[in-house]
Design an enzyme around this catalytic site. Structure first.
Site, PDB file in Angstrom:
ATOM      1  N   MET E   1      11.965 -20.829  31.616  1.00 16.00           N
ATOM      2  CA  MET E   1      11.922 -20.079  30.376  1.00 16.00           C
ATOM      3  C   MET E   1      10.506 -19.650  30.029  1.00 16.00           C
ATOM      4  O   MET E   1       9.941 -20.115  29.031  1.00 16.00           O
ATOM      5  CB  MET E   1      12.452 -20.946  29.233  1.00 16.00           C
ATOM      6  CG  MET E   1      13.945 -20.922  29.089  1.00 16.00           C
ATOM      7  SD  MET E   1      14.768 -22.036  30.236  1.00 16.00           S
ATOM      8  CE  MET E   1      16.478 -21.745  29.779  1.00 16.00           C
ATOM      9  N   PRO E   2       9.932 -18.786  30.797  1.00 17.66           N
ATOM     10  CA  PRO E   2       8.558 -18.397  30.440  1.00 17.66           C
ATOM     11  C   PRO E   2       8.536 -17.208  29.472  1.00 17.66           C
ATOM     12  O   PRO E   2       9.413 -16.328  29.489  1.00 17.66           O
ATOM     13  CB  PRO E   2       7.932 -18.000  31.776  1.00 17.66           C
ATOM     14  CG  PRO E   2       8.940 -18.383  32.835  1.00 17.66           C
ATOM     15  CD  PRO E   2      10.271 -18.377  32.149  1.00 17.66           C
ATOM     16  N   TYR E   3       7.524 -17.238  28.636  1.00 17.68           N
ATOM     17  CA  TYR E   3       7.199 -16.127  27.736  1.00 17.68           C
ATOM     18  C   TYR E   3       5.710 -15.856  27.925  1.00 17.68           C
ATOM     19  O   TYR E   3       4.900 -16.798  27.876  1.00 17.68           O
ATOM     20  CB  TYR E   3       7.509 -16.503  26.283  1.00 17.68           C
ATOM     21  CG  TYR E   3       6.862 -15.600  25.272  1.00 17.68           C
ATOM     22  CD1 TYR E   3       7.480 -14.416  24.877  1.00 17.68           C
ATOM     23  CD2 TYR E   3       5.622 -15.908  24.722  1.00 17.68           C
ATOM     24  CE1 TYR E   3       6.873 -13.564  23.955  1.00 17.68           C
ATOM     25  CE2 TYR E   3       5.013 -15.073  23.807  1.00 17.68           C
ATOM     26  CZ  TYR E   3       5.644 -13.903  23.424  1.00 17.68           C
ATOM     27  OH  TYR E   3       5.036 -13.067  22.523  1.00 17.68           O
TER      28      TYR E   3
END
Lengths: 72, 72, 72, 72, 72, 72
Positions: E1-3
């Site tokens: 879940m990268p931002y």
């Protein structure tokens, strides 16, 4: 003058992976925007699984249920 | 309604230094923008040396090589 | 390696005020943390009054009702 | 494609409270903006009391002086 | 879940350059962390030159004085 | 002392929707964490479609290809 923040769940990211992200993002910005790397800062922030929500659910719960973020 | 985020490498910042940053930034905003201090929030975020990249390199590696961020 | 983000409502902040914030924050960080100013970046982000909420209400509505953020 | 960051002082926020924040924010965005929850990410970041400044003072000092953030 | 958030001065970044940054960062994260690209979000934020401070000075002033951020 | 940032693609979010987000998030935090609403700030940041990347592609391109973020 770019500044890049990378937020990612804390799931065993190694020092080598962090270095690869930092070098890769800096090289990308240098190549695409022709920026002096000495003006580019990259900050990685790892987020505990209880603190990241996806689709209304804590990632820690998703992982307990066997749902991963791994590339298919 | 100002909100200020200060990100800095985690290298022994003391409680007194944090208080000086918080008081100083709040006073500055009050003086320059005439804002009520009760509407000003300041958040300090320390970043581990492995997690901050500068010029494509982890700051932890820069420090190991004797490169500091100290004022010249 | 400090990075500072200042978020403030868009209410006529002048170029001179922005310069005063940038110079003031950089001087403060140099004085308190002894950091090289060439490693300090400050970013100011103005937020439209419809986009800032305080106490559950848009600031644009607060302003229409005569409620200001000015120092008392 | 919403992304939400919630910053809150670290004062004993439980796993259940975090889940309630994540579910509540995601439901709100789904209801108000009609967004697919699978595109909504929520990140909670707890901030140590020494690192949050309010009205020019560290929250840790405010708490020592008996000043709380509790609803009146 | 990268931002990932990329902040860069607003100096004529084209749509193609933005696409190259988005694709490049997403590919990098997929390669290094083995993340599903469908969980990676990248946000680019351009900052006006008056709003970015470097070494205590507005970048707009630096540019007026002939100081660029271009790779040497 | 909560601070909440909501980032969302700029696709016709109305003033009423923004107010609903601000009121809803503030109520949620008050209910879950028992915080004084006068200490809660919410900032909404709309991001142009060219500036948001999902799965390695600009959202503007996804929209041109008929891919929406609407709840199924």
């Amino acid at each position: 003058m770019p500044y890049v923040k990378i937020e990612v769940t804390r799931e065993g990211v190694t020092r080598q992976q962090k270095q690869a992200l930092i070098a890769g993002v800096t090289d990308l910005i240098t190549a695409v925007l022709d920026k002096d790397p000495k003006l580019t800062h990259v900050v990685i922030q790892e987020i505990a699984l209880d603190d990241w929500g996806y689709a209304g659910e804590q990632v820690s719960v998703l992982r307990e249920n066997g749902i991963t973020a791994t590339r298919k």
